[in-house]
Design a protein around this motif. Structure first.
Motif, PDB file in Angstrom:
ATOM      1  N   PHE A 250       2.575  -2.232  -3.747  1.00 29.79           N
ATOM      2  CA  PHE A 250       1.727  -1.832  -2.631  1.00 29.79           C
ATOM      3  C   PHE A 250       0.289  -1.761  -3.152  1.00 29.79           C
ATOM      4  O   PHE A 250       0.053  -1.530  -4.336  1.00 29.79           O
ATOM      5  CB  PHE A 250       2.202  -0.476  -2.108  1.00 29.79           C
ATOM      6  CG  PHE A 250       1.479   0.044  -0.898  1.00 29.79           C
ATOM      7  CD1 PHE A 250       1.309  -0.743   0.224  1.00 29.79           C
ATOM      8  CD2 PHE A 250       0.982   1.337  -0.878  1.00 29.79           C
ATOM      9  CE1 PHE A 250       0.654  -0.258   1.346  1.00 29.79           C
ATOM     10  CE2 PHE A 250       0.328   1.841   0.239  1.00 29.79           C
ATOM     11  CZ  PHE A 250       0.162   1.031   1.350  1.00 29.79           C
ATOM     12  N   GLU A 251      -0.702  -1.957  -2.265  1.00 26.41           N
ATOM     13  CA  GLU A 251      -2.096  -1.975  -2.712  1.00 26.41           C
ATOM     14  C   GLU A 251      -2.471  -0.692  -3.449  1.00 26.41           C
ATOM     15  O   GLU A 251      -3.179  -0.731  -4.468  1.00 26.41           O
ATOM     16  CB  GLU A 251      -3.025  -2.198  -1.520  1.00 26.41           C
ATOM     17  CG  GLU A 251      -4.493  -2.345  -1.908  1.00 26.41           C
ATOM     18  CD  GLU A 251      -5.396  -2.586  -0.713  1.00 26.41           C
ATOM     19  OE1 GLU A 251      -6.630  -2.497  -0.883  1.00 26.41           O
ATOM     20  OE2 GLU A 251      -4.882  -2.870   0.399  1.00 26.41           O
TER      21      GLU A 251
ATOM     22  N   THR B 118       6.929   4.949   3.562  1.00 26.07           N
ATOM     23  CA  THR B 118       6.975   5.837   2.400  1.00 26.07           C
ATOM     24  C   THR B 118       7.721   7.146   2.668  1.00 26.07           C
ATOM     25  O   THR B 118       8.532   7.571   1.835  1.00 26.07           O
ATOM     26  CB  THR B 118       5.558   6.109   1.873  1.00 26.07           C
ATOM     27  OG1 THR B 118       5.035   4.900   1.323  1.00 26.07           O
ATOM     28  CG2 THR B 118       5.546   7.172   0.806  1.00 26.07           C
TER      29      THR B 118
ATOM     30  N   SER C 203       5.070   0.793   2.245  1.00 28.52           N
ATOM     31  CA  SER C 203       3.731   1.050   2.779  1.00 28.52           C
ATOM     32  C   SER C 203       3.649   2.482   3.300  1.00 28.52           C
ATOM     33  O   SER C 203       4.615   3.248   3.221  1.00 28.52           O
ATOM     34  CB  SER C 203       3.431   0.074   3.919  1.00 28.52           C
ATOM     35  OG  SER C 203       4.335   0.285   4.984  1.00 28.52           O
TER      36      SER C 203
ATOM     37  N   LYS D 134      -0.534  -5.933   6.869  1.00 30.03           N
ATOM     38  CA  LYS D 134      -1.007  -4.636   7.352  1.00 30.03           C
ATOM     39  C   LYS D 134      -0.122  -4.086   8.459  1.00 30.03           C
ATOM     40  O   LYS D 134      -0.563  -3.310   9.306  1.00 30.03           O
ATOM     41  CB  LYS D 134      -2.442  -4.773   7.862  1.00 30.03           C
ATOM     42  CG  LYS D 134      -3.426  -5.288   6.822  1.00 30.03           C
ATOM     43  CD  LYS D 134      -3.520  -4.367   5.608  1.00 30.03           C
ATOM     44  CE  LYS D 134      -4.551  -4.873   4.599  1.00 30.03           C
ATOM     45  NZ  LYS D 134      -4.559  -4.052   3.365  1.00 30.03           N
TER      46      LYS D 134
ATOM     47  N   LYS E  52       1.914  -6.790  -1.988  1.00 21.90           N
ATOM     48  CA  LYS E  52       2.151  -6.813  -0.537  1.00 21.90           C
ATOM     49  C   LYS E  52       0.787  -6.808   0.160  1.00 21.90           C
ATOM     50  O   LYS E  52      -0.045  -5.931  -0.093  1.00 21.90           O
ATOM     51  CB  LYS E  52       2.940  -5.576  -0.116  1.00 21.90           C
ATOM     52  CG  LYS E  52       3.007  -5.317   1.386  1.00 21.90           C
ATOM     53  CD  LYS E  52       3.652  -3.962   1.649  1.00 21.90           C
ATOM     54  CE  LYS E  52       3.409  -3.453   3.062  1.00 21.90           C
ATOM     55  NZ  LYS E  52       4.086  -4.231   4.080  1.00 21.90           N
TER      56      LYS E  52
ATOM     57  N   ASP F 109       7.082  -1.730  -2.935  1.00 17.11           N
ATOM     58  CA  ASP F 109       5.919  -1.922  -2.060  1.00 17.11           C
ATOM     59  C   ASP F 109       6.019  -1.185  -0.736  1.00 17.11           C
ATOM     60  O   ASP F 109       5.440  -1.612   0.263  1.00 17.11           O
ATOM     61  CB  ASP F 109       5.723  -3.417  -1.795  1.00 17.11           C
ATOM     62  CG  ASP F 109       6.917  -4.071  -1.105  1.00 17.11           C
ATOM     63  OD1 ASP F 109       8.023  -3.519  -1.169  1.00 17.11           O
ATOM     64  OD2 ASP F 109       6.737  -5.152  -0.509  1.00 17.11           O
TER      65      ASP F 109
END
Length: 296
Positions: free
Chosen positions: A74-75, A26, A22, A105, A102, A20
């Protein structure tokens, strides 16, 4: 809440893979994987590359429910596919790995020794969408940098507030109040955190459950009251910057806690490895984390 997924999370003989990273973390994750920043020219290309890494992990023969209880996405990953199927659907229907999402924000600036979660506008809509895609639960992270009782209480209150919002969508929240591993008063902060979490658990309705993800403690057994608590489905541990050797050592001396590792899971993987080399490396890491998760 999916009863089969709940049974896998509650009693599964393994660990949780944290896939996950973000947008902020990353580039560092890709660099560790052997993909430098000059390899991508936009966020879209960056997310394509991290998804390729995650897809390679998920495709490994040893990445399945026998050792990997669940995976946190992750989204952006939730909205993509693994092997031609929606990511969450593939994880559960093919590999019996329970999907989590996850949802935080990012973090506010530090105050009172902690970093609270930033506001999450649109969280209800995101939870509805994730639930419809077959996601079982969520994970939300904030960070403790000092043994500051007021700050820690504020962190825990926020975590439980978001957790209650997740529960209202028939999903399982993993609360993650991370304690920074390098602070000098880590053991004291962990005791404050334990005391605060136990107080907030008193307000969780009978019959309801949450999960919690914690930094591996300085004093083995610190979080045993949470492992044994009837309102906690599972206690999981982040690697938090410890390498695989130290993370698994600490994990093995805290019975009842299973791993939810990110950096330690991927530290021996490289984009330059052949598929056979990659699969051997991830299998060795999965075996190591699994063994530490079931110790004791």
């Amino acid at each position: 809440m999916n009863k089969d997924m709940a049974a896998q999370v509650r009693a599964g003989n393994g660990f949780i893979a944290a896939l996950d990273q973000s947008g902020g973390s990353t580039p560092k994750a890709l660099a560790a994987y052997g993909v430098n920043a000059d390899a991508f020219g936009s966020d879209a290309e960056m997310f394509d590359m991290i998804h390729a890494m995650r897809a390679r992990i998920v495709a490994a023969p040893t990445f399945n429910g026998d050792q990997v209880v669940s995976a946190i996405l992750f989204e952006d990953t939730m909205d993509r596919q693994f092997a031609g199927q929606p990511a969450a659907e593939h994880l559960w229907s093919v590999q019996r790995v329970v999907p989590f999402l996850k949802i935080d924000k990012g973090l506010e600036d530090e105050a009172n020794g902690v970093q609270m979660m930033k506001p999450m506008p649109g969280l209800d809509a995101l939870l509805d969408r994730a639930h419809a895609l077959g996601v079982f639960g969520t994970k939300e992270r904030s960070v403790i940098h000092a043994a500051n009782a007021a700050g820690i209480d504020a962190i825990v209150a926020q975590q439980f507030e978001v957790g209650n919002q997740v529960l209202a969508h028939d999903m399982m929240p993993i609360l993650e109040p991370e304690v920074t591993i390098s602070i000098s008063d880590k053991a004291e902060a962990e005791q404050m955190l334990l005391d605060s979490v136990l107080r907030h658990l008193d307000a969780v309705p009978e019959g309801a459950e949450i999960m919690i993800k914690l930094t591996l403690p300085e004093v083995a057994g610190t979080y045993q009251p949470l492992v044994d608590h009837p309102k906690i489905m599972r206690v999981v541990a982040l690697s938090g910057g410890y390498d695989l050797t130290e993370a698994t050592r600490r994990l093995a001396i805290n019975p009842g806690i299973i791993a939810s590792f990110s950096r330690a899971l991927t530290q021996d993987l490289s984009a330059q490895q052949s598929d056979d080399e990659f699969n051997v490396a991830i299998a060795k890491t999965i075996d190591t984390i699994h063994a530490a998760s079931i110790a004791g």
